[in-house]
Scaffold this motif. Structure first.
Motif, PDB file in Angstrom:
ATOM      1  N   SER A 302      74.142  13.255 -35.511  1.00  0.00           N
ATOM      2  CA  SER A 302      74.398  11.972 -34.744  1.00  0.00           C
ATOM      3  C   SER A 302      74.466  12.409 -33.126  1.00  0.00           C
ATOM      4  O   SER A 302      74.798  11.333 -32.398  1.00  0.00           O
ATOM      5  CB  SER A 302      75.744  11.385 -35.413  1.00  0.00           C
ATOM      6  N   ASN A 303      74.240  13.582 -32.702  1.00  0.00           N
ATOM      7  CA  ASN A 303      74.094  13.663 -31.211  1.00  0.00           C
ATOM      8  C   ASN A 303      75.447  13.298 -30.727  1.00  0.00           C
ATOM      9  O   ASN A 303      75.406  12.906 -29.436  1.00  0.00           O
ATOM     10  CB  ASN A 303      72.977  13.138 -30.708  1.00  0.00           C
ATOM     11  N   GLY A 304      76.595  13.654 -31.365  1.00  0.00           N
ATOM     12  CA  GLY A 304      77.871  13.409 -30.713  1.00  0.00           C
ATOM     13  C   GLY A 304      78.465  11.976 -30.925  1.00  0.00           C
ATOM     14  O   GLY A 304      79.554  11.678 -30.563  1.00  0.00           O
ATOM     15  N   LYS A 305      77.791  10.956 -31.425  1.00  0.00           N
ATOM     16  CA  LYS A 305      78.186   9.725 -31.671  1.00  0.00           C
ATOM     17  C   LYS A 305      79.308   9.617 -32.592  1.00  0.00           C
ATOM     18  O   LYS A 305      80.520   9.084 -32.421  1.00  0.00           O
ATOM     19  CB  LYS A 305      76.880   8.695 -32.142  1.00  0.00           C
ATOM     20  N   SER A 333      68.913  26.157 -46.568  1.00  0.00           N
ATOM     21  CA  SER A 333      67.632  26.665 -45.946  1.00  0.00           C
ATOM     22  C   SER A 333      67.302  25.804 -44.805  1.00  0.00           C
ATOM     23  O   SER A 333      66.577  26.275 -44.087  1.00  0.00           O
ATOM     24  CB  SER A 333      66.430  26.821 -46.804  1.00  0.00           C
ATOM     25  N   TYR A 334      67.935  24.553 -44.624  1.00  0.00           N
ATOM     26  CA  TYR A 334      67.515  23.795 -43.819  1.00  0.00           C
ATOM     27  C   TYR A 334      68.056  23.837 -42.381  1.00  0.00           C
ATOM     28  O   TYR A 334      69.230  24.587 -42.370  1.00  0.00           O
ATOM     29  CB  TYR A 334      67.829  22.294 -44.196  1.00  0.00           C
ATOM     30  N   THR A 335      67.297  23.105 -41.303  1.00  0.00           N
ATOM     31  CA  THR A 335      68.014  23.186 -40.210  1.00  0.00           C
ATOM     32  C   THR A 335      68.311  22.055 -39.821  1.00  0.00           C
ATOM     33  O   THR A 335      67.880  20.667 -40.075  1.00  0.00           O
ATOM     34  CB  THR A 335      66.845  23.447 -39.064  1.00  0.00           C
ATOM     35  N   VAL A 336      69.580  21.836 -39.314  1.00  0.00           N
ATOM     36  CA  VAL A 336      70.291  20.567 -38.872  1.00  0.00           C
ATOM     37  C   VAL A 336      69.746  20.499 -37.208  1.00  0.00           C
ATOM     38  O   VAL A 336      70.437  21.483 -36.414  1.00  0.00           O
ATOM     39  CB  VAL A 336      71.624  20.656 -38.922  1.00  0.00           C
ATOM     40  N   ARG A 337      69.436  19.346 -36.865  1.00  0.00           N
ATOM     41  CA  ARG A 337      69.428  19.091 -35.165  1.00  0.00           C
ATOM     42  C   ARG A 337      69.574  17.451 -35.133  1.00  0.00           C
ATOM     43  O   ARG A 337      69.775  16.691 -35.923  1.00  0.00           O
ATOM     44  CB  ARG A 337      67.774  19.592 -34.950  1.00  0.00           C
ATOM     45  N   PRO A 338      70.049  17.245 -33.757  1.00  0.00           N
ATOM     46  CA  PRO A 338      70.298  15.828 -33.401  1.00  0.00           C
ATOM     47  C   PRO A 338      68.940  15.013 -33.952  1.00  0.00           C
ATOM     48  O   PRO A 338      67.593  15.358 -33.557  1.00  0.00           O
ATOM     49  CB  PRO A 338      70.657  15.738 -31.870  1.00  0.00           C
ATOM     50  N   SER A 339      69.208  13.760 -34.444  1.00  0.00           N
ATOM     51  CA  SER A 339      68.007  13.002 -34.852  1.00  0.00           C
ATOM     52  C   SER A 339      67.204  12.516 -33.691  1.00  0.00           C
ATOM     53  O   SER A 339      67.870  12.313 -32.661  1.00  0.00           O
ATOM     54  CB  SER A 339      68.624  11.807 -35.479  1.00  0.00           C
ATOM     55  N   SER A 340      66.157  12.609 -33.933  1.00  0.00           N
ATOM     56  CA  SER A 340      65.237  12.439 -32.878  1.00  0.00           C
ATOM     57  C   SER A 340      65.303  11.011 -32.239  1.00  0.00           C
ATOM     58  O   SER A 340      64.989  10.773 -31.111  1.00  0.00           O
ATOM     59  CB  SER A 340      63.736  12.379 -33.069  1.00  0.00           C
ATOM     60  N   LYS A 341      65.765  10.206 -33.128  1.00  0.00           N
ATOM     61  CA  LYS A 341      65.998   8.557 -32.455  1.00  0.00           C
ATOM     62  C   LYS A 341      67.249   8.348 -31.709  1.00  0.00           C
ATOM     63  O   LYS A 341      67.423   7.442 -31.119  1.00  0.00           O
ATOM     64  CB  LYS A 341      65.924   7.793 -33.779  1.00  0.00           C
ATOM     65  N   LEU A 342      67.841   9.475 -31.547  1.00  0.00           N
ATOM     66  CA  LEU A 342      69.301   9.430 -30.980  1.00  0.00           C
ATOM     67  C   LEU A 342      69.125  10.192 -29.673  1.00  0.00           C
ATOM     68  O   LEU A 342      70.370  10.344 -28.984  1.00  0.00           O
ATOM     69  CB  LEU A 342      70.450   9.866 -31.850  1.00  0.00           C
ATOM     70  N   VAL A 343      68.052  10.862 -29.460  1.00  0.00           N
ATOM     71  CA  VAL A 343      68.025  11.649 -28.114  1.00  0.00           C
ATOM     72  C   VAL A 343      66.709  10.846 -27.338  1.00  0.00           C
ATOM     73  O   VAL A 343      65.647  10.583 -27.776  1.00  0.00           O
ATOM     74  CB  VAL A 343      67.573  13.019 -28.610  1.00  0.00           C
ATOM     75  N   ASN A 344      67.029  10.345 -25.962  1.00  0.00           N
ATOM     76  CA  ASN A 344      66.046   9.766 -25.265  1.00  0.00           C
ATOM     77  C   ASN A 344      66.649  10.077 -23.586  1.00  0.00           C
ATOM     78  O   ASN A 344      67.476  11.018 -23.690  1.00  0.00           O
ATOM     79  CB  ASN A 344      65.954   8.320 -25.463  1.00  0.00           C
TER      80      ASN A 344
END
Ligand code: OGA
Ligand code: NI
Length: 380
Positions: A302-305, A333-344
């Motif tokens: 959630s990129n910190g939300k 096996s997956y990578t967790v990353r901030p959702s592209s929609k929550l980064v701008n």
């Protein structure tokens, strides 16, 4: 002389001694041996012990918290928008909520607590067959977090079961108590399905639902939901025996959970505390409900939300306590990353991409403390 009376500190070079071997047997053993003092190894530094501040006598139970209540059945009906709103508020401001109307029969919950209790009542030799330092083992029994590494031991024994895919793991689970496999498998399946529905709702509450998405936007959310279908799940039964000096130690020290969501079931004994508005507050057990909390992966995604929140468990002198937690994330096996929609432009990316390998590497070099792993994933 009872073994409890020969406990001294570990030898200064950290080598195993008869005393440390005795402590590795866990706190059930110490409690059964009728210890009157906690061994030095369990004494937390004064700053980390349960609060000794005298509560305001005029305010009864001033450190109890009422968690936001999320009505699971409500999510599935016409009230969904309202429940999503409450969910989003709970995730942003508490990191914890109490899940009611979840539809899992009382009997499934009771059986899971009951079989866990009976597992810890088995003779030590039987439990000890599942002791291992391999954190990826399908079954792991142990005490504290990691006795070979913990500088201070905490007052809990645990049984960890990897759960997904079930057919891969079930044959490794303990065959006794005789009903353990059946009960835990049912419990794992039911909690997993709650998790999937909750995650779908949480994505929607973040504005990432697949229902309202434009056609070309669907991929990320759909990928996530597919990922969760194959996602990792671990059940941990925690046993906190009675403790002769509960003010000096902790059942679990402050930590945040790894993963996206944790569903916690507790018996009727208080012990779980969460950090809320810079205070430790107690979550009162409510029968047949789950306490759900957000883990580090959801904070990253959630990129910190939404935030994973520190929590801990206290022990007490009068009653033993049991909790069963179900921890859920994407496949290892997956990578967790901030959702592209929550980064701008206005919200820059706050966390590095992370995977299970990073976590294992982190674990192999130090003790897990507070939110240190998550801190290590923050971009400066
Ligand atoms: C855990 C945990 C709290 C409790 O197992 O991660 O936070 O009340 N347990 O047992
Ligand atoms: Ni936890």
């Amino acid at each position: 002389m009872s073994p409890a009376m020969v406990i001294t500190r570990e030898s200064s070079d950290g080598a195993e001694t008869p005393e440390s071997r005795y402590l590795y047997k866990g706190v059930k053993q110490l409690s059964d041996d009728g210890l009157h003092r906690v061994p030095d190894k369990y004494i937390f530094p004064a700053s980390d012990r349960p609060s000794t501040i005298v509560e305001d006598q005029n305010v009864p139970d001033s450190n109890l918290i009422q968690l936001p209540i999320i009505d699971f059945a409500g999510l599935l009906g016409p009230n969904r928008p309202r429940v999503l709103h409450s969910l989003s508020h709970a995730c942003e401001h508490y990191g914890f909520f109490q899940l009611v109307n979840h539809g899992i029969p009382e009997d499934v919950l009771r059986s899971m607590m009951d079989v866990s209790k009976r597992f810890f009542d088995l003779p030590y030799e039987e439990r000890a067959r599942y002791m291992t330092t391999d954190v990826q083992a399908p079954v792991r029994y142990g005490t504290s977090y990691s006795p070979t590494r913990d500088t201070v031991f905490c007052w809990r024994d645990f049984l960890k079961l990897l759960c997904h895919p079930l057919p891969d793991f079930l044959p490794h689970w303990p065959p006794s108590p005789v009903d353990l496999r059946k009960v835990a498998a049912t419990y794992a399946e039911r909690t997993r399905s709650l998790f999937l529905t909750l995650m779908e709702a949480i994505l929607e509450s973040l504005g990432l639902g697949i229902l309202g998405a434009e056609k070309q936007d669907e991929t990320e959310e759909e990928d996530m939901l597919k990922g969760f279908q194959d996602g990792s799940q671990m059940i941990v039964a925690n046993y906190y025996p009675t403790c002769p000096e509960p003010d000096l130690t902790l059942g679990i020290p402050p930590h945040s959970d790894y993963g996206f969501l944790t569903l916690l079931l507790q018996d009727d004994v208080e012990g779980l505390q969460i950090q809320h508005q810079a205070q430790w507050v107690t979550v009162r057990p409510v029968p047949n409900t789950f306490v759900v909390n957000l883990g580090d992966h959801l904070e990253i995604f959630s990129n910190g939300k939404y935030k994973s929140v520190l929590h801990r468990a206290l022990v007490n002198a009068a009653k033993s306590r049991i909790s069963v937690v179900s921890l859920h994330s994407l496949p290892f096996s997956y990578t967790v990353r901030p959702s592209s929609k929550l980064v701008n432009e206005t919200n820059r990316k706050l966390y590095k991409d992370t995977n299970f390998g990073d976590f294992l590497e982190y674990l192999s070099t130090r003790e897990l403390k507070r939110k240190d792993f998550l801190e290590s994933r923050k971009l400066s």
